[in-house]
Design a protein around this motif. Structure first.
Motif, mmCIF file in Angstrom:
data_model
loop_
_atom_site.group_PDB
_atom_site.id
_atom_site.type_symbol
_atom_site.label_atom_id
_atom_site.label_comp_id
_atom_site.label_asym_id
_atom_site.label_seq_id
_atom_site.Cartn_x
_atom_site.Cartn_y
_atom_site.Cartn_z
ATOM 1 N N ASP A 425 23.280 -24.442 -39.192
ATOM 2 C CA ASP A 425 23.989 -23.166 -39.125
ATOM 3 C C ASP A 425 25.090 -23.161 -38.623
ATOM 4 O OD1 ASP A 425 21.504 -22.015 -40.355
ATOM 5 O OD2 ASP A 425 20.558 -21.850 -38.238
ATOM 6 N N HIS A 426 26.018 -22.298 -39.273
ATOM 7 C CA HIS A 426 27.405 -22.050 -38.853
ATOM 8 C C HIS A 426 28.190 -23.555 -38.696
ATOM 9 C CE1 HIS A 426 26.715 -18.120 -38.214
ATOM 10 N NE2 HIS A 426 25.841 -18.374 -37.498
ATOM 11 N N LYS A 428 30.659 -25.017 -40.455
ATOM 12 C CA LYS A 428 31.895 -24.666 -40.375
ATOM 13 C C LYS A 428 32.738 -24.522 -39.011
ATOM 14 C CE LYS A 428 35.802 -22.707 -43.384
ATOM 15 N NZ LYS A 428 36.456 -22.325 -42.101
ATOM 16 N N ARG A 429 32.040 -23.599 -38.579
ATOM 17 C CA ARG A 429 32.428 -23.480 -37.080
ATOM 18 C C ARG A 429 32.521 -24.576 -36.184
ATOM 19 N NH1 ARG A 429 28.939 -18.878 -34.258
ATOM 20 N NH2 ARG A 429 29.425 -17.781 -36.056
ATOM 21 N N VAL A 430 31.520 -25.451 -36.295
ATOM 22 C CA VAL A 430 31.523 -26.660 -35.474
ATOM 23 C C VAL A 430 32.684 -27.668 -35.866
ATOM 24 C CG1 VAL A 430 30.267 -28.784 -34.776
ATOM 25 C CG2 VAL A 430 28.917 -26.933 -35.396
ATOM 26 N N ASN A 431 33.000 -27.811 -36.946
ATOM 27 C CA ASN A 431 34.104 -28.490 -37.557
ATOM 28 C C ASN A 431 35.506 -27.780 -37.055
ATOM 29 O OD1 ASN A 431 32.614 -30.746 -38.824
ATOM 30 N ND2 ASN A 431 32.754 -29.754 -40.795
ATOM 31 N N ASP A 432 35.522 -26.475 -37.217
ATOM 32 C CA ASP A 432 36.775 -25.901 -36.669
ATOM 33 C C ASP A 432 37.067 -25.718 -35.413
ATOM 34 O OD1 ASP A 432 37.032 -25.355 -39.454
ATOM 35 O OD2 ASP A 432 36.391 -23.254 -39.310
ATOM 36 N N THR A 433 35.966 -25.730 -34.541
ATOM 37 C CA THR A 433 36.148 -25.633 -32.984
ATOM 38 C C THR A 433 36.238 -27.074 -32.508
ATOM 39 O OG1 THR A 433 34.871 -23.499 -32.962
ATOM 40 C CG2 THR A 433 35.043 -24.642 -31.169
ATOM 41 N N HIS A 434 35.317 -28.001 -32.801
ATOM 42 C CA HIS A 434 35.231 -29.189 -31.947
ATOM 43 C C HIS A 434 35.782 -30.328 -32.812
ATOM 44 C CE1 HIS A 434 32.764 -27.147 -29.166
ATOM 45 N NE2 HIS A 434 32.148 -26.583 -30.164
#
Length: 547
Positions: A425-426, A428-434
């Motif tokens: 889940d989410h 892309k958010r992990v890659n974009d944030t961290h």
């Protein structure tokens, strides 16, 4: 009726000839050879292949004892070209022994050593002490004849030490007799070298081995063995200066060899007897005995003829006939050089042959290893082609291959089958944030959790990006739902360490489909639709596809 009667008569005669040809009967070699020859012809006429083979093996043995080495060799060689049943293995062993002995006498050393090697292999397979002793004798004979007496002595001594023990039987007798002969020859080679202690030691070893062999012959009388063992023992007695004892032994052997028509051994007895007579001060009598051998131009081995000339040399010298002595000495020297040259040439040829054989074996081994390495590399490449490099799980190709292996059998049995699609889940958010490195750590951690949570029979792959596929064979829908829900909960409860003291919580959504159908693409589409529904319903949940 007449035909039946004739057949019975021929069968009866064959049985009698086989009995007379059997070496255990202790007949003189000529009579036994005649019986073996007749038995072979009768057996061939009666189409009795096994008796024909056995009779031929005995014929080769008897001819060898009669000094008919070429004929013995040819008969034995013909037998070895035939395939035989296990019950005739002893007869085949006899043929191999004839090849080693007759081949050595005829300087056909390569063939003799090959037969000896086969005897060693047969003995090793049987694991029988007697066969090991017999094989050692067979190997020692060509080695000794080719000039490697010390190697022959080592083989025989080691065999007697390992397999002889304290027993006294025919195999021990044979090995002891061979060791006695080899030791006598080594002592002869060491003469005039100033190595008296070594000569004394090797003669003592040879005499002990010969006397042990003779004790067996005395317990189980056999005129042929008595002659063979006695001749070699006399050599050691002469070497030790035991002339009266040697003289008594040789005179008894002389009569026995004549009675049994043992021509080759008879010549050896004559030469040894002449040598003893020279030592005892009877050179004229010695010359009368040895003259027949030195004047013979056929049927006498070079080594035997050399010794005969040396005895004649000693006898003429004792009679102050120096011109005749010099003649025999020169003849002996010429023969000895010829023998030595032949030995060196043969050793060289054998060395080259064995080297080429070893090289061929090395090349074959190298080729075999290379093939194994190629197969290993191919297997590695195949495994790598089906492996996801990041997580170490299988990839889509691996999934397709495993499905092709599993699904047909499951379909035929109408066995249960479940397939789940799992998506982070989410992600892309992990890659974009961290960052992508953190994203990779999440995928690796999830892959390890999935692999460690499933059975060996289950299939887990990373199908692409943040998506994973599970195949659960022999698993009903209800059980599959329990497995997937447990996995979802474990992921939720296992934050991923992405470094810098950060434990990143993640969740997954799961879409589950079950057979039928047993078609991978169909199951994937249904599981994918269920996964989409799980995400639409809020993520971090399991969704079951419609049946």
């Amino acid at each position: 009726m007449s035909s039946v009667a004739d057949h019975d008569i021929e069968r009866s005669r064959l049985a009698e000839c086989m009995r007379l040809a059997d070496p255990a009967q202790n007949l003189d070699a000529a009579a036994a050879a005649d019986a073996a020859l007749e038995a072979r012809e009768l057996a061939r006429m009666l189409a009795s292949d096994q008796e024909a083979y056995c009779a031929a093996a005995w014929l080769a043995r008897h001819w060898m004892h009669l000094g008919r080495m070429g004929e013995a060799f040819d008969v034995a060689a013909e037998l070895l070209e035939q395939s035989v049943p296990p019950e005739l293995e002893d007869a085949r062993v006899e043929a191999l022994r004839v090849i080693t002995i007759a081949g050595s006498e005829m300087s056909r050393f390569e063939r003799a050593l090959a037969a000896a090697d086969e005897l060693v292999k047969l003995a090793t397979l049987r694991g029988d002490a007697g066969k090991m002793l017999s094989a050692a004798v067979a190997l020692a004979i060509p080695l000794e004849r080719v000039g490697d007496s010390w190697q022959a002595e080592r083989i025989l001594s080691q065999a007697l030490e390992e397999h002889g023990g304290e027993i006294l039987n025919k195999d021990v007798m044979s090995a002891g007799n061979a060791l006695c002969a080899v030791c006598a020859h080594i002592a002869h080679l060491l003469r005039h070298t100033g190595r008296e202690a070594e000569v004394a030691a090797v003669l003592a070893k040879g005499r002990a081995a010969g006397e042990r062999a003779l004790r067996y012959v005395e317990q189980a009388p056999n005129p042929v063995y008595e002659v063979i063992v006695g001749v070699n023992l006399s050599e050691t007695l002469i070497g030790q200066g035991e002339y009266p004892q040697a003289l008594d032994l040789l005179r008894r052997l002389r009569t026995s060899a004549q009675d049994r028509q043992l021509t080759a051994f008879g010549r050896m007895i004559e030469i040894n007897l002449a040598e003893v007579l020279v030592r005892l001060g009877n050179p004229r009598e010695a010359l009368e005995i040895v003259q027949a051998v030195t004047e013979s131009d056929t049927g006498v081995a070079a080594a035997m003829l050399t010794k005969a000339h040396l005895v004649a040399y000693e006898a003429h010298k004792a009679l102050a006939d120096f011109e005749a002595a010099l003649k025999h000495f020169e003849l002996a020297e010429r023969l000895e050089r010829s023998v030595l040259t032949k030995h060196l040439r043969t050793q060289s040829e054998l060395f080259v042959t064995r080297t080429e054989e070893l090289r061929a074996r090395h090349l074959a081994t190298a080729a075999r290893l290379e093939a194994q390495q190629e197969r290993h590399r191919a297997a590695q490449f195949a495994a790598q082609a089906e492996q996801d490099p990041l997580t170490g799980l299988g990839n889509r190709r691996h999934l397709e291959r495993r499905a092709a292996e599993l699904f047909p059998a499951l379909s035929l049995a109408q066995a249960p089958l479940a397939l789940a699609q799992i998506d982070v889940d989410h992600f892309k958010r992990v890659n974009d944030t961290h960052g992508h490195a953190a994203g990779d750590l999440v995928l690796v951690a999830l892959g390890a959790l999935l692999r460690d949570s499933l059975r060996a029979a289950d299939v887990v792959v990373r199908s692409g990006g943040e998506e994973f596929v599970l195949v659960l064979p022999d698993t009903q829908m209800a059980a599959a739902m329990e497995v997937c829900e447990r996995l979802r909960a474990r992921v939720e409860a296992s934050p991923v360490d992405i470094g810098a003291g950060v434990a990143l919580p993640i969740t997954v959504s799961v879409g589950l489909a079950a057979a039928p159908s047993y078609d991978l693409d169909m199951l994937m589409r249904r599981a994918d639709a269920a996964l989409y529904a799980a995400k639409q319903a809020g993520r971090n949940r399991l969704w079951r596809a419609d049946p």
